[in-house]
Design a protein around this motif. Structure first.
Motif, short mmCIF file in Angstrom:
data_model
loop_
_atom_site.label_atom_id
_atom_site.label_comp_id
_atom_site.label_asym_id
_atom_site.label_seq_id
_atom_site.Cartn_x
_atom_site.Cartn_y
_atom_site.Cartn_z
N PRO A 120 0.75 -1.29 0.08
CA PRO A 120 0.03 -0.01 -0.16
C PRO A 120 1.00 1.16 -0.09
CG PRO A 120 -0.01 -1.00 2.31
CD PRO A 120 0.72 -1.99 1.31
N GLU A 145 0.86 6.97 2.50
CA GLU A 145 0.02 7.78 2.94
C GLU A 145 -0.32 7.29 4.13
OE1 GLU A 145 0.15 6.96 0.10
OE2 GLU A 145 0.03 8.63 -1.46
N THR A 146 -0.80 8.51 5.25
CA THR A 146 -1.22 8.02 6.47
C THR A 146 -2.66 7.82 6.59
OG1 THR A 146 -1.30 10.44 7.26
CG2 THR A 146 0.80 9.19 7.86
N SER A 147 -3.36 8.31 5.86
CA SER A 147 -4.56 8.41 5.76
C SER A 147 -5.15 7.17 4.95
CB SER A 147 -5.44 9.55 5.15
OG SER A 147 -4.80 9.98 4.05
N PRO A 148 -6.11 6.20 5.29
CA PRO A 148 -6.49 5.16 4.31
C PRO A 148 -7.32 5.64 3.28
CG PRO A 148 -7.64 5.10 6.47
CD PRO A 148 -6.83 6.12 6.60
N PRO A 149 -7.56 5.00 2.27
CA PRO A 149 -8.49 5.16 1.02
C PRO A 149 -9.80 5.39 1.61
CG PRO A 149 -7.63 3.06 0.92
CD PRO A 149 -6.78 3.64 1.85
N LYS A 150 -10.69 5.90 0.88
CA LYS A 150 -12.05 6.18 1.19
C LYS A 150 -12.69 4.54 0.79
CE LYS A 150 -12.83 11.16 0.86
NZ LYS A 150 -13.68 11.87 0.13
N THR A 151 -13.66 4.44 1.70
CA THR A 151 -14.52 3.09 1.47
C THR A 151 -15.71 3.83 0.88
OG1 THR A 151 -16.07 3.74 3.37
CG2 THR A 151 -14.05 2.07 3.79
N GLU A 209 -19.70 0.30 9.30
CA GLU A 209 -18.88 1.52 9.62
C GLU A 209 -19.24 2.53 10.52
OE1 GLU A 209 -17.15 3.03 5.92
OE2 GLU A 209 -17.24 1.19 4.85
#
Length: 703
Positions: free
Chosen positions: A206, A209-215, A389
C-alpha cells in the motif's frame, strides 16, 4: 582439482517471499576464469511462467533486457552457499568475491547482509521502485597458480572482511538517505524473503500515506454532504444591521391578474432587506412559506426559488377554491444559516454522553462519544461495527472491561460555537418573523368545471413523492400523486393490521404510533409494560391483539439518543442491524424514522446512518420482496428550540438527505416534514389532524 560438477556453486535468486520454494540457479564453474561484468541477476515473476524457472540464458539477446516488475515494491534475495575455504583451497581456482559494479537503479534501496555460519552468507537487496529495477554483479573466479593453504585462507578471510565492509557501507548510506523507509523495508524483507507464502501471488504494497483510502460508503457520504453544503450561503458582514430583517422585507405578486384558477400556480416575489433598510445582495435565507385558508382547514407548502441576489420567487400550487393568504416566515436569516452550519461542524456534537459500566455488582461511569480526544493515561474502548462503519467510544474505567458497558445517558454540554454577533442574530426578535403581505387576499375560482381529472392511483410503495407532496383540505391530508385512505376508526386500523407484524423503529415520533394504538384507539394491549403516556420512554415496547393476530413492536434506532437519565443500552441495535435480523415477508411492515436525535451532531453521522438503512433494506428486499417498508421523515419542532442543538435548519438538511438517499427504492415515503410545515405545527409530536394525516398515509402504503 575440483571437477566441473563438484566445483559448481549455486547462486540462488528468489522473488517474492519464496526463498525456500523457488529459485533461479546460475552455475559458476571453476573453469570459467571470469563472469562477464554486468551479468543481470534481477528476477521477475512472470504470470506466463508460473513455475518461476528461467527461460533465458546468458547468451540470449534478451538476457540483458530490463525486466518489467509486477509490483511497485520488489525484494531480491541473493544467496551464496558453500564452503569458501574448500573452494579457495582447490588446485584449480580460488574465489575472490568482489562487488565492484553494484548498481541499483531506483529511488531507494536497502542492503541487508547476514551470516548463518562462517561459511554461508546471504545478501538481500530491496528497492522501492517506480517502474524498473536492476541489480548488476561481477564475480571473479581466478587463480593462475595454486596458492598455499595459508595464503588461500588469508585471502578468503580478507574477502569476507571486504564484503562485510562494503555491504555495511552501502547499508549505512541507504539508511542515512532513506531512514523513513527503513522500518517498512525491513518488514517487507521479513514477509517476502522469509515468510512462506504462495509464490504465484504477486506482492503489493500500500502507499505510504497515513490516511487510508475512502471506502465506498464514505465516498457516498461525502458526495451527499458536498451536495448539501453547496446550498449553504457564505455571507460577509460585520454588524447585525447588515443581516436580513423579516419586518423590513417585502412581498409582491408576480404577474398579477384579476382571476386565479384552481390548478394554476400563484407566484409571490420576496425581496429581503437588512435592519438598516438596505436591499440584500445575496440569498441563502431560510424561508418557510405556506398558502392558507383557515376557514376551510386548507393549507399547502410553497416552493422557494433563490436568485442569490436577495430576491426569491415562492410558487404556491392552487388546489382549492376560496380566499387564500400567504404566510411566509423568515425562519433564519442567511447569516444565521451560515452560522448554525459552521457551528454544527465545529465539534463532535453539543450533546455529551456518559456510559455506565457494571461488573460483579459494582458500577462506574465514564465519558462516551462518537470520537473522544486522547487523554494522558486514559485508554479508550472502541465500539465499532465494521460492516456498517459505525463507531463510538468510551474512556475505559480501570478494573472494568470494555464489554461491561451497560447503560447510557445524554446530557447538554451547554456548548456554543456562535460568535457574539451571531448570537444576536438568533434573538427571538430576529428569527421566525412573518414577512408582511403587501397585497390583499386572493380569491381562487374553480374556472373549468367541465374538466374531469382522471382518478389518482392508490398509494403504493415505490411511488415518487414530489414537493409539495400534498395539501390539507377540511383538515385532511390529500397527497397530490396518489389516493390515500383516511383512517378514522379503530376498525380500519385493525383490518389493516390483522395477521401482520408491525415493527416501529426510530424515536418518540414513532412511539407516538404505539401510544395511539394502545392508549388511543386501543386495538392492541401492552405486553409487560405497566405505564402510560411518555413514562418509560427508554423502554422497547411490545403490544398484542391475540384475537386478530396483531403484533406491534417499538424499538429505538440506537445510539445516539438524547435522554438525561441512564437507560439500558445493551439491547439497542442500529436500525440497519434490526432490519438484517428480521426475515420479513408479506405480513411484515416496517415503519422507520430518525432525525431528532441527530440534529446535535455533524451531518455526516446522519448521512452514514441513512445510507446503511437503505443498504439493509436492499438486502431485505432480496430475501423478502413482499415486505412493506415506510420511511417517515422527521417532523418540524418548536419554533424557538435551541438553534445549535435542535434548530429546524438542522432538521431541514436531514430531510433533504432522506429524500436523496431513499429515492428509487420500493418504500412508501411519508413526507412528515411537508405535512408539519403546511399545517404550521409547532410541536415535535404533532397533534390532531396533522398526526392523523401522517398515520393515514403510512397505512395507506402498508395495506
Amino acid at each position: 582439482m575440483l571437477s566441473e560438477e563438484s566445483g559448481a556453486r549455486r547462486l540462488e535468486l528468489v522473488k517474492d517471499r519464496s526463498l525456500r520454494e523457488k529459485s533461479q540457479d546460475v552455475l559458476l564453474s571453476p573453469k570459467v576464469g571470469k563472469l562477464s561484468p554486468g551479468f543481470i541477476l534481477a528476477y521477475t515473476w512472470d504470470p506466463s511462467n508460473p513455475s518461476g524457472e528461467s527461460t533465458q540464458t546468458e547468451n540470449d539477446p534478451q538476457w540483458n533486457k530490463e525486466p518489467e516488475l509486477t509490483s511497485y515494491y520488489t525484494h531480491t534475495c541473493l544467496t551464496f552457499s558453500g564452503n569458501l575455504e574448500e573452494l579457495a583451497s582447490s588446485s584449480s581456482s580460488s574465489l575472490g568475491l568482489v562487488l565492484p559494479n553494484l548498481t541499483l537503479a531506483g529511488l531507494e534501496y536497502e542492503v541487508f547482509f547476514s551470516s548463518y555460519s562462517n561459511q554461508e552468507y546471504e545478501v538481500f537487496f530491496s528497492s522501492y521502485l517506480n517502474r524498473e529495477y536492476k541489480v548488476f554483479f561481477s564475480f571473479t573466479l581466478s587463480s593462475p597458480t595454486p596458492p598455499s593453504r595459508q595464503s588461500t585462507v588469508k585471502r578468503a578471510t580478507m574477502g569476507k572482511v571486504f564484503i562485510g565492509i562494503l555491504i555495511f557501507a552501502i547499508f549505512f548510506l541507504s539508511f542515512s538517505l532513506h531512514r523513513l523507509y527503513f522500518q517498512e523495508s525491513l518488514r517487507h524483507f521479513v514477509q517476502n524473503c522469509i515468510a512462506p507464502t504462495n509464490p504465484k501471488q504477486p506482492v503489493t504494497t500500500p502507499p505510504l500515506e497515513t490516511s487510508p483510502p475512502k471506502t465506498e460508503l464514505q465516498a457516498q457520504v461525502d458526495a451527499i454532504f458536498d451536495k448539501i453544503e453547496e446550498l449553504i450561503p457564505k455571507p460577509t458582514y460585520t454588524h447585525i444591521s447588515q443581516t436580513s430583517n423579516g419586518k423590513n422585507s417585502k412581498t409582491s405578486i408576480v404577474n398579477p391578474r384579476g382571476v386565479y384558477c384552481v390548478g394554476e400556480d400563484f407566484v409571490v416575489q420576496v425581496d429581503m432587506y437588512d435592519h438598516a433598510g438596505n436591499k440584500k445582495s445575496y440569498g441563502g435565507d431560510f424561508l418557510r412559506p405556506r398558502l392558507i385558508s383557515p376557514n376551510l382547514g386548507a393549507a399547502v407548502s410553497g416552493v422557494v426559488e433563490d436568485f442569490k441576489n436577495g430576491s426569491y420567487h415562492v410558487r404556491f400550487p392552487l388546489y382549492w377554491a376560496g380566499t387564500v393568504n400567504i404566510n411566509i416566515l423568515l425562519f433564519y436569516p442567511s447569516e444565521g444559516v451560515a452560522a448554525v452550519w459552521r457551528s454544527r461542524h465545529s465539534s463532535q456534537g453539543v450533546i455529551g454522553f456518559q456510559g455506565k459500566f457494571e461488573k460483579s455488582g459494582k458500577t462506574a461511569a465514564a465519558t462516551c462519544g462518537f470520537k473522544l480526544p486522547e487523554a494522558d493515561g486514559k485508554e479508550i474502548c472502541e465500539y465499532k461495527d465494521t460492516l456498517y462503519e459505525e463507531v463510538f467510544e468510551c474512556y475505559k474505567v480501570e478494573g472494568f472491561p470494555c464489554e461491561s458497558l451497560d447503560e447510557m445517558r445524554g446530557y447538554d454540554l451547554f456548548a456554543t460555537y456562535l460568535t457574539p454577533v451571531e448570537k444576536q442574530i438568533f434573538q427571538s426578535s430576529n428569527i421566525v418573523i412573518e414577512i408582511p403581505q403587501s397585497f390583499p387576499s386572493v380569491t381562487v375560482t374553480q374556472c373549468n368545471t367541465s374538466v374531469t381529472l382522471p382518478p389518482k392511483p392508490k398509494c403504493q410503495t415505490g411511488m415518487s413523492s414530489p414537493y409539495p407532496s400534498g395539501y390539507f383540505y377540511g383538515n385532511t391530508w390529500n397527497p397530490v400523486y396518489c389516493s390515500m385512505t383516511a383512517y378514522k376508526t379503530p376498525e380500519m386500523y385493525s383490518n389493516c393490521l390483522q395477521g401482520k407484524d408491525l415493527f416501529l423503529i426510530g424515536d418518540s415520533t414513532l412511539r407516538q404510533f404505539m401510544m395511539h394504538f394502545t392508549e388511543g384507539i386501543k386495538i392492541v394491549k401492552y405486553f409487560r409494560y405497566h405505564y402510560s403516556g411518555w413514562a418509560g420512554w427508554s423502554l422497547a415496547l411490545e403490544a398484542l391483539n391475540m384475537d386478530k393476530d396483531i403484533y406491534v413492536s417499538y424499538k429505538r434506532h440506537g445510539f445516539p439518543l438524547e435522554h438525561d437519565e441512564f437507560y439500558y443500552f445493551k439491547g439497542d441495535l442500529y436500525t440497519s442491524q434490526q432490519i438484517d435480523l428480521t426475515p420479513g415477508g408479506k405480513n411484515t411492515i416496517f415503519a422507520i424514522t430518525m432525525g431528532q436525535h441527530f440534529r446535535q451532531f455533524p451531518l455526516k453521522i446522519f448521512i452514514r446512518r441513512a445510507i446503511n438503512i437503505r443498504r439493509a433494506l436492499e438486502r431485505l428486499f432480496l430475501r423478502s420482496p413482499d415486505t412493506k417498508v415506510i420511511i417517515k421523515t422527521e417532523n418540524t419542532r418548536e419554533l424557538y428550540a435551541p438553534v445549535e442543538r435542535q434548530g429546524d435548519f438542522h432538521g431541514y438538511t436531514q430531510y433533504l438527505v432522506l429524500r436523496e438517499v431513499f429515492q428509487g427504492l420500493n418504500v412508501g415515503f411519508v413526507d412528515a416534514w411537508d405535512m408539519t410545515v403546511a399545517s404550521g405545527t409547532a410541536s415535535v409530536h404533532p397533534p390532531s389532524y396533522t398526526f392523523e394525516g401522517i398515520l393515514s398515509l403510512t397505512f395507506s402504503f402498508a395495506c
